[in-house]
Design an enzyme around this catalytic site. Structure first.
Site, PDB file in Angstrom:
ATOM      1  N   HIS A 159      -1.255  -3.950   1.340  1.00 23.54           N
ATOM      2  CA  HIS A 159      -2.476  -3.626   0.583  1.00 23.54           C
ATOM      3  C   HIS A 159      -2.170  -2.833  -0.685  1.00 23.54           C
ATOM      4  CE1 HIS A 159      -2.977   0.685   1.804  1.00 23.54           C
ATOM      5  NE2 HIS A 159      -2.436   0.303   2.950  1.00 23.54           N
ATOM      6  N   ASP A 218       1.530   4.895   0.436  1.00 24.10           N
ATOM      7  CA  ASP A 218       0.702   4.039   1.279  1.00 24.10           C
ATOM      8  C   ASP A 218      -0.292   3.321   0.372  1.00 24.10           C
ATOM      9  OD1 ASP A 218      -0.973   2.917   3.165  1.00 24.10           O
ATOM     10  OD2 ASP A 218      -1.623   4.813   4.038  1.00 24.10           O
ATOM     11  N   GLU A 270      -8.035  -2.173   2.188  1.00 20.11           N
ATOM     12  CA  GLU A 270      -7.537  -1.832   3.525  1.00 20.11           C
ATOM     13  C   GLU A 270      -7.935  -0.419   3.909  1.00 20.11           C
ATOM     14  OE1 GLU A 270      -4.697  -0.293   6.578  1.00 20.11           O
ATOM     15  OE2 GLU A 270      -5.121   0.459   4.558  1.00 20.11           O
ATOM     16  N   GLU A 271      -7.845   0.514   2.974  1.00 24.00           N
ATOM     17  CA  GLU A 271      -8.153   1.904   3.298  1.00 24.00           C
ATOM     18  C   GLU A 271      -9.644   2.129   3.530  1.00 24.00           C
ATOM     19  OE1 GLU A 271      -6.020   3.924   4.053  1.00 24.00           O
ATOM     20  OE2 GLU A 271      -4.142   3.491   2.997  1.00 24.00           O
ATOM     21  N   ASP A 313       3.258  -1.906   6.017  1.00 24.77           N
ATOM     22  CA  ASP A 313       2.502  -0.686   5.741  1.00 24.77           C
ATOM     23  C   ASP A 313       3.392   0.505   6.069  1.00 24.77           C
ATOM     24  OD1 ASP A 313       0.339   1.047   5.118  1.00 24.77           O
ATOM     25  OD2 ASP A 313      -1.096  -0.404   5.916  1.00 24.77           O
ATOM     26  N   HIS A 342      -1.337  10.234   3.615  1.00 20.46           N
ATOM     27  CA  HIS A 342      -2.663  10.410   3.020  1.00 20.46           C
ATOM     28  C   HIS A 342      -2.810  11.755   2.311  1.00 20.46           C
ATOM     29  CE1 HIS A 342      -5.119   7.043   5.208  1.00 20.46           C
ATOM     30  NE2 HIS A 342      -3.948   6.620   4.748  1.00 20.46           N
TER      31      HIS A 342
END
Length: 372
Positions: free
Chosen positions: A67, A180, A212-213, A235, A329
């Site tokens: 992603h 990410d 995706e997130e 990922d 994150h």
């Protein structure tokens, strides 16, 4: 052309793109794919797809995806004072928000800002040790009032990303926001470069996906068009070599790409992936034959698109490769260039296999434990 893992990764990390606002990354991915691929397209959601290998209608179809979007924020309200209230897009770590530098995609260009924090000299009790609730946070762009903020190009819905340009650390580690999943996007471009002049017995579809997130399902229109026989996602996964996670698992940076046995997210989404043993064997055998280090992972709390892809169409066998990443994150994620290069090598080896080596159909006998 010689593919540079670090240069490619850093160029992608310098771009900003929260969910639903992936165009800058998509433009780079599409341009790179168009240099070599047989067929490249971008769908209405913004997913970028490139086809390599066999043109035969009955060729086995392998879809490899990662992603493009990153976690971030969106402006919810402009206060009369010019400060900005915001909402999370995806799951940025709330504990890291106060004091963070951010980039806002204004109407006329990027604007820098920071997430405010109560002056430590005046903070009392828990205010000194506990992060404020999201609705108590604000972004400061230096505007003197609401009209000034609007003149600067801010409006409700303005995308906001964390700011931390990529840096090199020791031992082939890098630190940045958005590892990410720009790590996965870099892997796609590395595989694309490797496959550009290689005849393949199968059709390989490389997919740079969106959202995706946010909802984990932005890739769904692609698989309904491509109809893959097998899908492999790329990922990140939390690296458990830091002092706070050493008892959780043995997944570590610089020890190879992770092969997911299970991931699962039970907080609202209630989905995940249990990789079929036959696919685990395929991945581990291929890695072993090519001297590529890998490490198994079981990751509750983690979810990727495979959780939904596997139940589409007639059922799509799925596997997931995970690049270990520290401080996920947050504005300062850390991962290994070595692990990324190993991921590219493994995916390239898989793409070069013959159709007979892909265990598409389920096993009819007793399940056998995967082994290299």
């Amino acid at each position: 052309m010689t593919f540079s893992v670090q240069e490619t990764l850093f160029s992608l990390l310098r771009l900003n793109g929260i969910s639903g606002h992936e165009n800058s990354i998509a433009n780079v991915m599409q341009h790179a794919f168009e240099q070599q691929a047989k067929d490249v397209w971008r769908d209405r959601l913004g997913n970028v797809v490139a086809r390599y290998g066999s043109d035969k209608p009955d060729a086995l179809r392998l879809m490899i995806f990662a992603h493009m979007d990153e976690v971030g924020f969106m402006v919810r309200k402009i206060e009369p004072s010019g400060f900005l209230r915001f909402e999370r897009v995806g799951g940025p770590a709330q504990i890291t928000m106060p004091g963070s530098i951010v980039t806002l995609a204004g109407r006329s260009g990027d604007i820098m800002g920071c997430i405010g924090i109560k002056a430590y000299h005046f903070a009392k009790g828990d205010e000194r040790t506990q992060p404020p609730a999201l609705d108590k946070l604000w972004i400061d762009i230096g505007a003197k009032d609401k009209a000034d903020a609007e003149r600067m190009g801010i409006q409700v819905g303005t995308p906001v990303t964390l700011y931390n340009p990529p840096h090199c650390l020791g031992n082939d580690l890098v630190c940045s926001k958005a590892l990410d999943d720009r790590l996965g996007c870099t892997a796609l471009l590395g595989v694309a470069e490797a496959l550009a002049s290689t005849p393949l017995d199968i059709a390989v579809f490389l997919v740079a996906s969106v959202q995706e997130e946010f909802n984990i399902r932005g890739i769904i229109p692609v698989l309904r068009r491509v109809r893959p026989d097998l899908a492999i996602g790329i990922d990140i996964t939390p690296s458990c070599d830091t002092p706070d996670l050493q008892d959780y698992s043995d997944v570590r940076v610089n020890h190879g790409v992770g092969i997911t046995c299970l991931n699962y997210h039970g907080r609202g989404t209630l989905a995940g992936l249990i990789t079929p043993p036959r696919l685990l064997r395929m991945l581990e055998t291929t890695a072993h034959e090519n001297n590529i280090p890998v490490q198994r992972e079981v990751a509750p709390g983690v979810i990727t698109e495979t959780g939904y892809i596997q139940v589409e169409l007639d059922g799509i066998p799925c596997a997931s490769l995970s690049i270990p990443c520290r401080y996920t994150h947050s504005p300062a994620e850390v991962a290994s260039l070595r692990d990324l290069a190993d991921c590219i090598r493994l995916l390239t080896a898989l793409a070069n296999m013959s159709p007979e080596q892909f265990p598409i159909e389920p096993e009819t006998g007793a399940t056998q434990e995967a082994r290299p």
